[in-house]
Design a protein around this motif. Structure first.
Motif, PDB file in Angstrom:
ATOM      1  N   LYS A  74      27.270 -17.874  41.635  1.00  0.00           N
ATOM      2  CA  LYS A  74      26.860 -16.664  40.939  1.00  0.00           C
ATOM      3  C   LYS A  74      26.754 -16.844  39.432  1.00  0.00           C
ATOM      4  O   LYS A  74      25.859 -16.324  38.809  1.00  0.00           O
ATOM      5  CB  LYS A  74      27.846 -15.543  41.258  1.00  0.00           C
ATOM      6  N   MET A 129       7.044 -10.190  40.769  1.00  0.00           N
ATOM      7  CA  MET A 129       6.711 -11.581  41.112  1.00  0.00           C
ATOM      8  C   MET A 129       7.823 -12.143  41.983  1.00  0.00           C
ATOM      9  O   MET A 129       8.860 -12.576  41.471  1.00  0.00           O
ATOM     10  CB  MET A 129       6.610 -12.353  39.785  1.00  0.00           C
ATOM     11  N   PRO A 130       7.696 -12.154  43.290  1.00  0.00           N
ATOM     12  CA  PRO A 130       8.796 -12.630  44.142  1.00  0.00           C
ATOM     13  C   PRO A 130       9.128 -14.081  43.833  1.00  0.00           C
ATOM     14  O   PRO A 130       8.227 -14.895  43.628  1.00  0.00           O
ATOM     15  CB  PRO A 130       8.242 -12.489  45.558  1.00  0.00           C
ATOM     16  N   ARG A 131      10.401 -14.366  43.774  1.00  0.00           N
ATOM     17  CA  ARG A 131      10.797 -15.747  43.569  1.00  0.00           C
ATOM     18  C   ARG A 131      10.658 -16.507  44.865  1.00  0.00           C
ATOM     19  O   ARG A 131      10.888 -15.983  45.947  1.00  0.00           O
ATOM     20  CB  ARG A 131      12.246 -15.806  43.087  1.00  0.00           C
ATOM     21  N   THR A 145      23.298 -18.270  38.502  1.00  0.00           N
ATOM     22  CA  THR A 145      21.989 -17.856  38.981  1.00  0.00           C
ATOM     23  C   THR A 145      21.779 -16.365  39.025  1.00  0.00           C
ATOM     24  O   THR A 145      21.158 -15.858  39.930  1.00  0.00           O
ATOM     25  CB  THR A 145      21.770 -18.382  40.404  1.00  0.00           C
ATOM     26  N   ASP A 146      22.295 -15.659  38.056  1.00  0.00           N
ATOM     27  CA  ASP A 146      21.862 -14.268  37.997  1.00  0.00           C
ATOM     28  C   ASP A 146      20.344 -14.237  37.873  1.00  0.00           C
ATOM     29  O   ASP A 146      19.702 -13.293  38.273  1.00  0.00           O
ATOM     30  CB  ASP A 146      22.502 -13.573  36.808  1.00  0.00           C
ATOM     31  N   SER A 150      19.960 -17.558  46.760  1.00  0.00           N
ATOM     32  CA  SER A 150      21.135 -16.754  47.068  1.00  0.00           C
ATOM     33  C   SER A 150      22.350 -17.622  47.368  1.00  0.00           C
ATOM     34  O   SER A 150      23.453 -17.117  47.457  1.00  0.00           O
ATOM     35  CB  SER A 150      20.837 -15.868  48.259  1.00  0.00           C
ATOM     36  N   ASP A 151      22.152 -18.900  47.551  1.00  0.00           N
ATOM     37  CA  ASP A 151      23.301 -19.737  47.872  1.00  0.00           C
ATOM     38  C   ASP A 151      23.886 -20.414  46.643  1.00  0.00           C
ATOM     39  O   ASP A 151      24.946 -21.007  46.708  1.00  0.00           O
ATOM     40  CB  ASP A 151      22.905 -20.793  48.905  1.00  0.00           C
TER      41      ASP A 151
END
Lengths: 501, 501
Positions: A13, A1-3, A16-17, A9-10
Motif C-alpha cells: 500500500k 483512464m483505466p489502469r 501504490t496509492d 492491487s497486490d
C-alpha cells in the motif's frame, strides 16, 4: 483512464496509492536538457484538468522517476517548482499533495481534455448554471450559499465516527429505515426543538439528502395530489424554481416586500401551495413579519393551502432575535425542511423534512423509491456531534466568524461601492446589493468574473422585473479576499457604467 | 421525545453524551425493594422501543444513579443483568453499549409507542414489504441481498477517512459536481475495467446512491422520452418492479429459463426497454448465456431497444469463470448500474450508473434535480479503498467466507429439506429453493417467521405463476445459524405440508 496493471492491487500500500499511467506522460516528447521544466508543465496540466485532482497525493518521487526512467532529481525539481507556485504542498511522511489548481485557464489545456461548463451570463440560466459558475476559474468566490468551509470540524468528525464505528451493530450496515436512522431522527427532533422552537417527535422526521431532495419528494407527492403549481417568492431562489420546474410544476411569482411575502398577492394568485423562506428570505434577507405570518396562517386555513418552509440558514443571525419557524404555528399545513449544508457543509448531503400528517406516509414512500434512505454512518456521526454539543459549539464559532466577515464586506461596500444599497445583512451567509442606475446585472456579474470575482446577478433570482443587483456571499471568504473582491467589483461596475464612478 | 434541558450543550462532553430525561424513568413507580429488577425492565423496554437504540451508549452508571437518586449499585446490577442477557456490552473505557434488542416482542411495549410495520405474507406485497420484514422480530435472518456485514472493514475505512480529511481542500466541503467526485469516478471506471471488463472514461460515470436511485433516474429520463413500460425478468426482483411501478411504468414480465431471459418473448412483448440481471439472474441465479446475449444485442439493434443492466452482485462468484457485462458488448444501448451494497454495505448508499451516450446528459440533469449529487466524503474514502487495493482484498476475503457459508447452507438443505431443488448457487449471496408439491410459499414463509426464521417467498418475485419456493440469503449468517434456520424451515414445511415429511 483505466489502469491496465492487473497487479496494482497486490503491490504494497505504501508504494501504490498511485500508478502513474493516468498521467499519460511520454518522456520522449520532452525537450533535450529541459526535463524538469517539461515535467513541471505536464504536472501542472494534469492538476488543471483534474487528472491530479485537488487534495490528491502525487506519486512518490521515486515511483514516478522509475516509471518515467528519469533521475529522481528531475522529479524532485518539478515538485519543488509546483510547491513554490502553491499548487503542491509537502505534508511530511504523508506525501506531497495537490492543494490548488493553476489560476490561469490558459495553462490548463482543459478545453481539449474534457467538457467544462462555461458561465454565459448573457443567456438565460440553464440546468447547469450553478455547476458552470462553480467550475469557472476565479480567484475570489463571492457566490452565496456556503458557510466557512475551512472551519469544518475534521477532528471532531473523525473522533465521532470512530465512536460510532466502535459501537455499531453489524446489522446497521444493511438496508435501513428509509426514513432515516432512529437515533438521528431523535437528535434532529431535539435540535429543532432547541434551535427552532419546533416540537415534533422523532417519528415525524424524515432524513433526506438536503433541501434539494426535500423539494423533489414534496413535488412528487403534490403532483400525485393533482397539484400543478407551487407559488414562489419573487425575488426567490433560482435553484428552488429550477427544481420545481424540473418536475413540470409551474412557479407563479409572488412579490416580496419589506415585510416578506405579499400574502394578498398569494391569495389573488389562486395557488394552493407556496414555497417560502420566512426566517431569512432568499435573496433579500427580509423576515416574514408577525402580521404577514398571521395572514399566511389564515390563508392556509381559509384555502386549505399548504406551505413549504425552507428554513435554509435560520441558524445564522447576528443583529436580531431568533425568528420562530412557521411550522410551529401551523404544523398541520406545513412541510418544513432544513439541512446541515449551512451549519457544517453542503458536501455532507444531509437534511430533514417534516411533512404535515396528511402527507407523511406519501413522503416516506417517495423517499423509499428515491433512494431507500440516506447513508447511515454520516447520520450517526451527526447524532454524536449534535448530542455532545459539538455542533452547537461549532455554530457559535461560525456565527462569530461570519459576523466579522459580514462586517468586512459591508465596510468594503460602503467604501468602494457607495452607490450600492445593502439588503438583508442581519442574518444568513450572504447579503444583496442593488443599484438605482439602469444596467443589466448579468453584465456586471460577467465583468466581475473577467476580473476574477464570482458573484450571482440578482436578476437570476427574479421572474418579475427588478432593479439590478448582486447576491454576495461573505461567509466562505476571509475578510482580505472579500475586500479585494469588492475592489475588483468597483472596476467591473466602472466597465458596465462608464462615467458613473 | 425532545429533551427540554437547554444547558445540555454546555455540559462537558465526557459527562453528557446522554441526559437521561429521554428514558422517562419515574423511580416512584418502582416496587419497594425491587429497584434493580424494575430498572432492568425499564431499560429493556427503552432498548426495545428504540429510546436506547442499537449501538448507543447507555448513561454512565454514576450519572443515571444521580439522576434517579438511587444507589449506584442498583444501576450496576441492572446493567449487569442486561449484559448477561446479551443486550448490553461493556467496552472498557468507552462505556457500555446497546448491542442487541430483546428477542420477544412481548417485552418491548413497541406497539403502544410507535407504529411498527408487520409482515403479512397473506396479503399482496405493499410499499413497505421489505421494511416490514426487516422490522419483524426473528432470531435468524435468511433473507437475501446483503453480504457478511460483520466483515465491514471498519479500521480500514477509518484510516482512509483520516487520510482523506488530512488532505482535503476546504472547497470540497461545498456543493460539488452532481455527477460525483472526479477521483471517485475515475476509481470506479478503473474498478469496472479490472473487475467487469467494462471500458469507460471517468467522464461517463455518474455516482448515485445505489441501484434504487439508478432505477429512479433512468425511469425519469425514459418517461421524458415517452416510454411507458420496461420489461422485466420473471421471476425477477420484486423491489425493482416496485421501483418502476412507483414511477407509473408498466412492467411486462418476460420469462427466464435455464439460459436466462427469453429474448424471443421479449421481442414478442413489443417492449422497447428491458431491465435484467445478466451476470447472476435474481432470484434464479441463471447466467444469460452466449447465444442469448447475441440475441439480446440483435434485439436492441433491430428494435432500437434499450437495456438496463443491473450488475447487482457480479463480484461474487465461486464455481465459474467471471461473466462479462452486457455493457461491454453494446455500450451505446445499455444503462449499466452497480453499487458497493453487495461488496461492502448497503448502508453506505453508493453506486454508479453509466448511461448510453443518447441519455447521458438527461441522466446528469435528473441526478442534479434529485439531490445535487452524492455526499463527497464517502466517495473519497471509497476512492482510497479502491486505489490501494483494500476493496479487492476485502472482496477476496468475502468470497472465501461466503463460499463456506453457501456450502453450509447447501449441506443443511440436502440433509433437512431433501425434497427442495436448489438453484443458482454458483455465484452471489443467495440461492433459491423450489418444491414440486403444491402449496403457497407465502404460507411457508409465514410459518418460518413464526419459528423465528426470515425468508422471502419466491412468489413475491413472480408476476407469472410458478412452483412454490423460497429465496435464501446465506452470506450474512454464520454457518451455525444457517443450519439452525434450515432445521426450523423443515418444521415450518411440515406445518404447511402435513404428512409429507
Amino acid at each position: 483512464m483505466p489502469r491496465s496493471n492487473p497487479e496494482a492491487s497486490d503491490r504494497s500500500k505504501t508504494e501504490t496509492d498511485f500508478g502513474t499511467d493516468f498521467l499519460q506522460l511520454d518522456v520522449s516528447l520532452a525537450p533535450l536538457g529541459g526535463l524538469a521544466g517539461w515535467l513541471t508543465e505536464q504536472l501542472r496540466a494534469a492538476i488543471a484538468d483534474g487528472r491530479l485532482p485537488m487534495g490528491s497525493r502525487v506519486p512518490p518521487g521515486r515511483v514516478l522517476a522509475d516509471e518515467l526512467r528519469v533521475s529522481r532529481g528531475v522529479v524532485t525539481e518539478a515538485y519543488q517548482r509546483l510547491i513554490e507556485d502553491g499548487q503542491l504542498a509537502g505534508r511530511g511522511r504523508a506525501g506531497t499533495f495537490v492543494v490548488a489548481a493553476p489560476i490561469s485557464p490558459g495553462i490548463s489545456g482543459q478545453a481539449s481534455e474534457r467538457k467544462v461548463p462555461r458561465t454565459d451570463f448573457a443567456a438565460a440560466p440553464g440546468h447547469d448554471v450553478f455547476d458552470a459558475l462553480r467550475a469557472s476559474p476565479a480567484r475570489i468566490d463571492l457566490t452565496p450559499g456556503v458557510p466557512d468551509l475551512a472551519a469544518f470540524p475534521r477532528s471532531a468528525w473523525l473522533r465521532a465516527e470512530r465512536r460510532v464505528l466502535d459501537a455499531l451493530d453489524p446489522a446497521a450496515f444493511g438496508y435501513g429505515d428509509p426514513r432515516g436512522a432512529p437515533p438521528f431522527r431523535r437528535a434532529v427532533a431535539d435540535w429543532l426543538a432547541r434551535n427552532r422552537g419546533i416540537r415534533v417527535e422523532a417519528e415525524d422526521v424524515v432524513i433526506v439528502t438536503g433541501v434539494a431532495q426535500a423539494l423533489d419528494l414534496v413535488s412528487r407527492v403534490l403532483l400525485d395530489d393533482g397539484i400543478e403549481e407551487i407559488a414562489v417568492e419573487d425575488p426567490g431562489s433560482l435553484g428552488v424554481r429550477q427544481h420545481l420546474a424540473s418536475r413540470r410544476l409551474r412557479t407563479p411569482p409572488i412579490p416580496v416586500d419589506q415585510a416578506g411575502l405579499r400574502v394578498d398577492a398569494l391569495r389573488e394568485s389562486g395557488a394552493s401551495v407556496v414555497a417560502l423562506t420566512p426566517a431569512h428570505q432568499f435573496p433579500t434577507g427580509v423576515v416574514l413579519d408577525g402580521r404577514r405570518r398571521r395572514e399566511l396562517v389564515k390563508w392556509a386555513q381559509d384555502e386549505g393551502g399548504l406551505i413549504l418552509e425552507d428554513d435554509y440558514d435560520a441558524e445564522h443571525r447576528y443583529d436580531r432575535p431568533p425568528v420562530p419557524a412557521v411550522h410551529a404555528l401551523l404544523p398541520e399545513r406545513v412541510f418544513y425542511t432544513g439541512s446541515v449544508s449551512k451549519t457544517l457543509a453542503p458536501a455532507l448531503r444531509v437534511g430533514w423534512l417534516i411533512a404535515p400528517p396528511s402527507h407523511r406516509e406519501a413522503v416516506v414512500i417517495a423517499k423509499r423509491y428515491a433512494d431507500l434512505g440516506n447513508a447511515v454512518l454520516p447520520q450517526l456521526v451527526l447524532t454524536e456531534l449534535m448530542e455532545c454539543g459539538e455542533l452547537e459549539r461549532h455554530l457559535r464559532m461560525l456565527r462569530r466568524r461570519h459576523r466579522r466577515r459580514r462586517d468586512a464586506m459591508i465596510e468594503a461596500i460602503r467604501t468602494q461601492l457607495p452607490q450600492a444599497r445593502i439588503h438583508g445583512a442581519a442574518a444568513g451567509l450572504h447579503l444583496t446589493i442593488t443599484f438605482d442606475a439602469g444596467f443589466r446585472d448579468t453584465d456586471l456579474a460577467a465583468a466581475a468574473l473577467e476580473h476574477g470575482v464570482k458573484t450571482q446577478p440578482l436578476s437570476w433570482h427574479h421572474q418579475l422585473s427588478s432593479e439590478p443587483g448582486l447576491v454576495l456571499g461573505y461567509a466562505a471568504s476571509p475578510p482580505a479576499d472579500t475586500a479585494r473582491g469588492i475592489a475588483l467589483l468597483r472596476k467591473a461596475l466602472r466597465q458596465v457604467l462608464p462615467g458613473q464612478l
